[in-house]
Design a protein around this motif. Sequence first.
Motif, PDB file in Angstrom:
ATOM      1  N   ARG A 193      -5.684   9.405  -4.450  1.00 46.20           N
ATOM      2  CA  ARG A 193      -4.725  10.362  -4.968  1.00 46.20           C
ATOM      3  C   ARG A 193      -3.339   9.828  -4.692  1.00 46.20           C
ATOM      4  O   ARG A 193      -2.910   9.765  -3.542  1.00 46.20           O
ATOM      5  N   LYS A 194      -2.687   9.360  -5.733  1.00 46.61           N
ATOM      6  CA  LYS A 194      -1.393   8.722  -5.565  1.00 46.61           C
ATOM      7  C   LYS A 194      -0.300   9.770  -5.419  1.00 46.61           C
ATOM      8  O   LYS A 194      -0.057  10.565  -6.320  1.00 46.61           O
ATOM      9  N   VAL A 195       0.337   9.780  -4.265  1.00 49.08           N
ATOM     10  CA  VAL A 195       1.409  10.726  -3.982  1.00 49.08           C
ATOM     11  C   VAL A 195       2.646   9.947  -3.559  1.00 49.08           C
ATOM     12  O   VAL A 195       2.601   9.129  -2.641  1.00 49.08           O
ATOM     13  N   LEU A 196       3.753  10.170  -4.249  1.00 50.33           N
ATOM     14  CA  LEU A 196       5.028   9.559  -3.895  1.00 50.33           C
ATOM     15  C   LEU A 196       5.826  10.570  -3.081  1.00 50.33           C
ATOM     16  O   LEU A 196       5.869  11.753  -3.418  1.00 50.33           O
ATOM     17  N   GLU A 197       6.461  10.093  -2.018  1.00 53.28           N
ATOM     18  CA  GLU A 197       7.147  10.990  -1.088  1.00 53.28           C
ATOM     19  C   GLU A 197       8.575  10.532  -0.845  1.00 53.28           C
ATOM     20  O   GLU A 197       8.819   9.369  -0.545  1.00 53.28           O
ATOM     21  N   VAL A 198       9.516  11.455  -0.990  1.00 48.09           N
ATOM     22  CA  VAL A 198      10.919  11.199  -0.665  1.00 48.09           C
ATOM     23  C   VAL A 198      11.411  12.409   0.110  1.00 48.09           C
ATOM     24  O   VAL A 198      11.589  13.490  -0.462  1.00 48.09           O
ATOM     25  N   ASP A 199      11.605  12.232   1.397  1.00 46.85           N
ATOM     26  CA  ASP A 199      11.989  13.350   2.254  1.00 46.85           C
ATOM     27  C   ASP A 199      10.900  14.426   2.168  1.00 46.85           C
ATOM     28  O   ASP A 199       9.727  14.127   2.372  1.00 46.85           O
ATOM     29  N   ASP A 200      11.250  15.667   1.824  1.00 44.62           N
ATOM     30  CA  ASP A 200      10.235  16.721   1.707  1.00 44.62           C
ATOM     31  C   ASP A 200       9.773  16.903   0.263  1.00 44.62           C
ATOM     32  O   ASP A 200       9.117  17.892  -0.064  1.00 44.62           O
ATOM     33  N   LEU A 201      10.110  15.934  -0.581  1.00 45.66           N
ATOM     34  CA  LEU A 201       9.737  15.970  -1.992  1.00 45.66           C
ATOM     35  C   LEU A 201       8.455  15.171  -2.193  1.00 45.66           C
ATOM     36  O   LEU A 201       8.377  13.997  -1.840  1.00 45.66           O
ATOM     37  N   LEU A 202       7.417  15.814  -2.751  1.00 47.27           N
ATOM     38  CA  LEU A 202       6.127  15.164  -2.977  1.00 47.27           C
ATOM     39  C   LEU A 202       5.794  15.190  -4.463  1.00 47.27           C
ATOM     40  O   LEU A 202       5.802  16.243  -5.091  1.00 47.27           O
ATOM     41  N   LEU A 227       0.829  -1.212   0.000  1.00 44.73           N
ATOM     42  CA  LEU A 227       0.000   0.000   0.000  1.00 44.73           C
ATOM     43  C   LEU A 227       0.861   1.260   0.000  1.00 44.73           C
ATOM     44  O   LEU A 227       0.559   2.239  -0.684  1.00 44.73           O
ATOM     45  N   GLU A 228       1.949   1.237   0.762  1.00 45.92           N
ATOM     46  CA  GLU A 228       2.862   2.388   0.774  1.00 45.92           C
ATOM     47  C   GLU A 228       3.493   2.593  -0.594  1.00 45.92           C
ATOM     48  O   GLU A 228       3.636   3.727  -1.061  1.00 45.92           O
ATOM     49  N   GLN A 229       3.870   1.500  -1.240  1.00 47.62           N
ATOM     50  CA  GLN A 229       4.451   1.598  -2.576  1.00 47.62           C
ATOM     51  C   GLN A 229       3.425   2.113  -3.585  1.00 47.62           C
ATOM     52  O   GLN A 229       3.804   2.704  -4.604  1.00 47.62           O
ATOM     53  N   ALA A 230       2.148   1.908  -3.292  1.00 53.03           N
ATOM     54  CA  ALA A 230       1.083   2.414  -4.161  1.00 53.03           C
ATOM     55  C   ALA A 230       0.767   3.878  -3.869  1.00 53.03           C
ATOM     56  O   ALA A 230      -0.111   4.464  -4.500  1.00 53.03           O
ATOM     57  N   GLY A 231       1.478   4.470  -2.899  1.00 52.78           N
ATOM     58  CA  GLY A 231       1.306   5.887  -2.611  1.00 52.78           C
ATOM     59  C   GLY A 231       0.389   6.201  -1.459  1.00 52.78           C
ATOM     60  O   GLY A 231       0.042   7.374  -1.250  1.00 52.78           O
TER      61      GLY A 231
END
Length: 227
Positions: A124-133, A22-26
């Motif tokens: 709403r699929k959102v990918l997050e890396v640090d403070d990057l969305l 689920l996390e990988q799906a955003g």
Amino acid sequence: MAARVLVVEDAEAIRTAVGIALEQAGCLVLTRPDGETLERDLASFRPDLVLLDVMLPGRDGFELLEVVRRLSSAGIVLLTARDAVEDRLHGLRTGADDYVVKPFVLAELIARVEAVLRRMGRLRKVLEVDDLLIDVEANSVTRGGQPIDLTATELKLLTFLAGRRDKVVGKAQLLAAVWGYDDYAANLVEVHISALRRKLEATGPRVLHTVRGSGYILRAAAPGEDT
């Protein structure tokens, strides 16, 4: 914001695998081994969807389903090894939005969850890396709350890397995924990576790194890291 999913499943291996998928799906995910804290989780986590195992210690999934329906507008997907028609009908009549029988394929479960969220208007699929969305559906990128203007190719490149965060991705793999071929000059990737990196670093430390001889990796910046 990303869809919030509460997973209540007593089998640790299944709970972990589903949470990661689920996390990988955003999605933003909270997992629990039972329903002891359900009321508190509904109030504090405010899930868009609750994935409930039917056969749980203490209160079973059918009882917890009624609690969710009473206290929340969240979607509900039941997860169980009990595949009798009467069980499925009972769950659906009690208020479940879908019913998935074990054993299942993770990809199918995620698709069913996404279908329920989509019907509810909460996907709403959102990918997050640090403070990057990276908002995949809106085709928008922000860092530290500041919008980043990317070309279509840069956005596709960033999205592919974000979907494989913390993993090294080779140039050939990027060429195939972003441009659709793997036998073109490698400097095509280098040029776009360089442009993308400059834009990302305009508002924060480096998150897109080169791994010499292997490719590139997108990961959260280490404390004090700026190169």
